[in-house]
Design a protein around this motif. Structure first.
Motif, PDB file in Angstrom:
ATOM      1  N   SER A 138       4.721   2.657   7.263  1.00 48.58           N
ATOM      2  CA  SER A 138       3.552   2.146   6.574  1.00 48.58           C
ATOM      3  C   SER A 138       3.288   2.308   5.228  1.00 48.58           C
ATOM      4  O   SER A 138       2.570   1.248   4.736  1.00 48.58           O
ATOM      5  CB  SER A 138       2.925   1.121   7.713  1.00 48.58           C
ATOM      6  OG  SER A 138       3.282   1.157   8.628  1.00 48.58           O
ATOM      7  N   ALA A 139       3.468   3.441   5.382  1.00 48.20           N
ATOM      8  CA  ALA A 139       3.272   4.873   4.295  1.00 48.20           C
ATOM      9  C   ALA A 139       3.889   4.627   2.550  1.00 48.20           C
ATOM     10  O   ALA A 139       5.154   4.734   2.553  1.00 48.20           O
ATOM     11  CB  ALA A 139       2.490   5.619   4.292  1.00 48.20           C
ATOM     12  N   PRO A 140       2.699   5.127   2.098  1.00 50.37           N
ATOM     13  CA  PRO A 140       3.094   4.476   0.559  1.00 50.37           C
ATOM     14  C   PRO A 140       3.403   5.823   0.247  1.00 50.37           C
ATOM     15  O   PRO A 140       3.151   6.443   0.858  1.00 50.37           O
ATOM     16  CB  PRO A 140       2.692   4.163  -1.183  1.00 50.37           C
ATOM     17  CG  PRO A 140       1.022   4.787  -0.393  1.00 50.37           C
ATOM     18  CD  PRO A 140       0.978   3.853   1.245  1.00 50.37           C
ATOM     19  N   LYS A 141       4.945   6.226  -0.487  1.00 52.37           N
ATOM     20  CA  LYS A 141       5.755   7.408  -1.237  1.00 52.37           C
ATOM     21  C   LYS A 141       5.045   8.303  -1.159  1.00 52.37           C
ATOM     22  O   LYS A 141       4.859   9.951  -0.671  1.00 52.37           O
ATOM     23  CB  LYS A 141       6.804   7.364  -1.231  1.00 52.37           C
ATOM     24  CG  LYS A 141       7.847   8.586  -1.721  1.00 52.37           C
ATOM     25  CD  LYS A 141       8.800   8.541  -2.869  1.00 52.37           C
ATOM     26  CE  LYS A 141       7.987   7.853  -4.098  1.00 52.37           C
ATOM     27  NZ  LYS A 141       9.645   8.236  -4.420  1.00 52.37           N
ATOM     28  N   GLU A 231       8.069   0.361  -4.848  1.00 46.58           N
ATOM     29  CA  GLU A 231       7.729   0.385  -3.219  1.00 46.58           C
ATOM     30  C   GLU A 231       9.422  -0.036  -1.786  1.00 46.58           C
ATOM     31  O   GLU A 231      10.032   0.014  -1.773  1.00 46.58           O
ATOM     32  CB  GLU A 231       6.613   0.427  -2.536  1.00 46.58           C
ATOM     33  CG  GLU A 231       6.607   0.189  -1.314  1.00 46.58           C
ATOM     34  CD  GLU A 231       4.761   1.004  -0.650  1.00 46.58           C
ATOM     35  OE1 GLU A 231       4.734   0.732   0.634  1.00 46.58           O
ATOM     36  OE2 GLU A 231       4.016  -0.415  -1.341  1.00 46.58           O
ATOM     37  N   LEU A 232       9.313  -1.641  -3.456  1.00 44.98           N
ATOM     38  CA  LEU A 232       9.906  -2.859  -2.511  1.00 44.98           C
ATOM     39  C   LEU A 232      11.603  -2.149  -2.201  1.00 44.98           C
ATOM     40  O   LEU A 232      12.553  -2.031  -1.871  1.00 44.98           O
ATOM     41  CB  LEU A 232       9.615  -4.410  -3.160  1.00 44.98           C
ATOM     42  CG  LEU A 232      10.457  -5.322  -2.439  1.00 44.98           C
ATOM     43  CD1 LEU A 232       9.899  -5.303  -0.630  1.00 44.98           C
ATOM     44  CD2 LEU A 232      10.376  -6.567  -3.153  1.00 44.98           C
ATOM     45  N   ASP A 233      11.660  -1.597  -3.911  1.00 40.04           N
ATOM     46  CA  ASP A 233      12.915  -0.957  -4.155  1.00 40.04           C
ATOM     47  C   ASP A 233      13.185  -0.193  -3.017  1.00 40.04           C
ATOM     48  O   ASP A 233      14.800  -0.427  -2.850  1.00 40.04           O
ATOM     49  CB  ASP A 233      13.159  -0.684  -5.106  1.00 40.04           C
ATOM     50  CG  ASP A 233      13.200  -2.431  -6.872  1.00 40.04           C
ATOM     51  OD1 ASP A 233      13.263  -3.212  -6.031  1.00 40.04           O
ATOM     52  OD2 ASP A 233      13.143  -1.571  -7.887  1.00 40.04           O
ATOM     53  N   GLU A 234      12.710   0.082  -2.576  1.00 35.73           N
ATOM     54  CA  GLU A 234      12.862   1.881  -2.118  1.00 35.73           C
ATOM     55  C   GLU A 234      13.509   1.145  -0.574  1.00 35.73           C
ATOM     56  O   GLU A 234      14.370   1.703  -0.474  1.00 35.73           O
ATOM     57  CB  GLU A 234      11.655   3.104  -1.804  1.00 35.73           C
ATOM     58  CG  GLU A 234      12.293   3.874  -1.206  1.00 35.73           C
ATOM     59  CD  GLU A 234      10.479   4.749  -0.923  1.00 35.73           C
ATOM     60  OE1 GLU A 234      11.281   5.343   0.555  1.00 35.73           O
ATOM     61  OE2 GLU A 234       9.510   4.812  -1.114  1.00 35.73           O
ATOM     62  N   ILE A 235      12.338   0.202  -0.267  1.00 35.72           N
ATOM     63  CA  ILE A 235      12.773  -0.222   1.477  1.00 35.72           C
ATOM     64  C   ILE A 235      14.107  -0.960   1.268  1.00 35.72           C
ATOM     65  O   ILE A 235      14.903  -0.518   2.061  1.00 35.72           O
ATOM     66  CB  ILE A 235      11.712  -1.336   1.831  1.00 35.72           C
ATOM     67  CG1 ILE A 235      10.355  -0.303   1.914  1.00 35.72           C
ATOM     68  CG2 ILE A 235      12.069  -1.918   3.320  1.00 35.72           C
ATOM     69  CD1 ILE A 235       9.163  -0.907   2.258  1.00 35.72           C
TER      70      ILE A 235
END
Length: 485
Positions: A138-141, A231-235
């Motif tokens: 759930s946490a940002p990188k 962040e969305l791209d990473e997921i």
């Protein structure tokens, strides 16, 4: 919401592990007398010191076996119900345990205490695996390490809280020991009231459930603002890399060469967490301080100092982890613990010859715990989140948790009969050497970048996929490698 979610989850999660370790120290003599009286009343048997110590050791260590079972079922539960619902369902074990502990004295049954400790062990085993997974996903990188490390902060806070509640002035007296054992229900009730208001893990919603809309809503609620494209791209990239794969079982990880060294690393570090002997100090704090020469009247207050020491160290680790990195914190902690273990063993052997040696022994215990809290206590729990992808992560946590609890049980059984820290020092030294030689730094890296680091170990000496793939660019839901271009 990100920061509010942390206490709501942890108060019924890893806090329970620390709390239930600590509360078993104060009522040691009372429960031993209760066991003796029960045997005498039922069968007319009067136990000696050795027999009572053996039964007490089993009562304490059954907590570890429960944790082992909890670690085994945590993975399937987190896949089937999700991270948040698993944490909520986990309170069934906790509340059942509290009820048994509360009624054990009235029923004149020490067996109810054993079952109670087994059930609360299951609760702790599940929470120790699922909570770091929930936080890490759930946490940002850029905050992943600090947020995940809050699990360790709440574990150490649970230790301190348990030690304070166990004071004779509160619930640590002879008439109140059954209420002390049942007091762990209060944090569970708080979690049941607060956690339902928070969203599920965004990664679980997208990658496991395939629900992109729910993932976006969860991210927006957690961040309190619009979702960052990066962040969305990473997921989405992690989803693309695991597309078509189901959640793996632990035995599948053992045969998967692509995660061989990740699995070995998690196994080594999870085992070292317990084989270093730190958590056993809380099980048998009275024995350790008596051996160190501390008077019986002072032990309960000195024990609170040990918990405060680890709590302070975990907070410092939380502040430093994103600056110094995981690798340095882990290796530095184990190197320092090696030195203190040697000094402590020497101090114990000379305590009858030199008057100030008991004070050196006590100082060594505090510095040993401080060194543990500054690295191994916090960093070890977040590594499976960082070095395994979504399909392998639950199985990795099952493996890590099972080894941790199994080793805690072994150490818990032999610790009352072992007053030499040299074996623990040897474990710390070997673990530090392993970290130096094998573990890459994971700070600020995506799962794809970390996988490439381990790739060199998993396929050493073989020509496989393009190593330069670490420079892959992710755009519009696809991965472009240099070879594809």
């Amino acid at each position: 919401w990100d920061f509010l979610k942390i206490p709501s989850t942890a108060i019924g999660g890893t806090l329970q592990y620390g709390y239930n370790l600590a509360i078993m120290n104060a009522p040691t003599v009372f429960i031993q007398n209760f066991v003796n009286e029960t045997f005498l009343e039922r069968w007319g048997i009067q136990f000696g010191v050795y027999e009572v110590t053996l039964i007490w050791t089993f009562i304490v260590s059954i907590f570890s076996l429960g944790g082992f079972i909890g670690a085994l079922i945590a993975g399937p539960m987190s896949v089937r119900f999700g991270r948040k619902k698993t944490m909520l369902l986990n309170n069934v074990f906790l509340l059942s345990s509290s009820l048994l502990a509360l009624l054990s004295r009235t029923a004149k049954s020490f067996e109810m205490i054993i079952i109670s400790r087994f059930l609360v062990g299951i609760n702790a085993g599940i929470s120790m695996n699922v909570q770091p997974m929930y936080f890490g996903e759930s946490a940002p990188k850029h905050l992943r390490g600090a947020v995940s490390l809050s699990s360790a902060v709440f574990t150490s806070f649970g230790l301190v809280l348990g030690q304070v509640v166990s004071l004779k002035e509160l619930l640590g007296s002879e008439p109140c020991w059954q209420y002390l054992l049942a007091s762990n229900a209060i944090p569970g009730f708080i979690q049941l009231l607060t956690l339902p208001w928070f969203p599920e893990s965004p990664r679980y919603l997208l990658i496991d459930c395939g629900d992109k809309e729910a993932c976006l809503i969860a991210l927006q609620r957690l961040r309190g603002c619009e979702v960052q494209k990066e962040e969305l791209d990473e997921i989405l990239q992690e989803q693309n890399e695991t597309k078509g794969e189901r959640a793996k079982q632990p035995w599948e990880l053992f045969t998967d060469r692509s995660v061989r060294w990740q699995l070995i690393t998690v196994a080594v570090l999870s085992s070292a967490m317990q084989l270093c002997g730190n958590d056993s100090i809380y099980f048998y704090a009275s024995y350790v301080f008596q051996e160190a020469g501390i008077s019986a009247s002072q032990i309960q207050y000195v024990t609170i100092g040990t918990g405060m020491c680890e709590f302070t160290a975990c907070i410092l680790c939380n502040l430093l982890i994103e600056r110094l990195g995981r690798r340095l914190m882990l290796m530095g902690g184990y190197v320092l613990m090696t030195g203190w273990a040697i000094v402590f063993t020497v101090a114990l052997s000379l305590e009858n010859m030199v008057t100030w040696m008991p004070y050196l022994s006590m100082a060594c215990i505090f510095t040993y715990i401080l060194s543990f809290g500054m690295g191994p206590a916090g960093v070890t729990g977040i590594l499976p989140t960082e070095i395994f992808n979504q399909t392998s992560r639950p199985a990795a946590y099952m493996t890590a948790g099972s080894l941790m609890w199994l080793n805690l049980f072994i150490i818990g059984m032999i610790f009352p009969f072992l007053y030499c820290f040299v074996p623990f020092g040897a474990v710390c030294l070997l673990t530090a050497l392993y970290i130096q030689m094998v573990l890459p730094e994971t700070k600020g890296k995506t799962i794809s970048m970390i996988t490439k680091e381990f790739y060199r170990l998993n396929y050493r000496g073989q020509v496989k996929m393009d190593i330069e793939g670490k420079h892959a660019q992710y755009q519009l839901g696809e991965i472009f490698h240099s070879t594809a271009l």
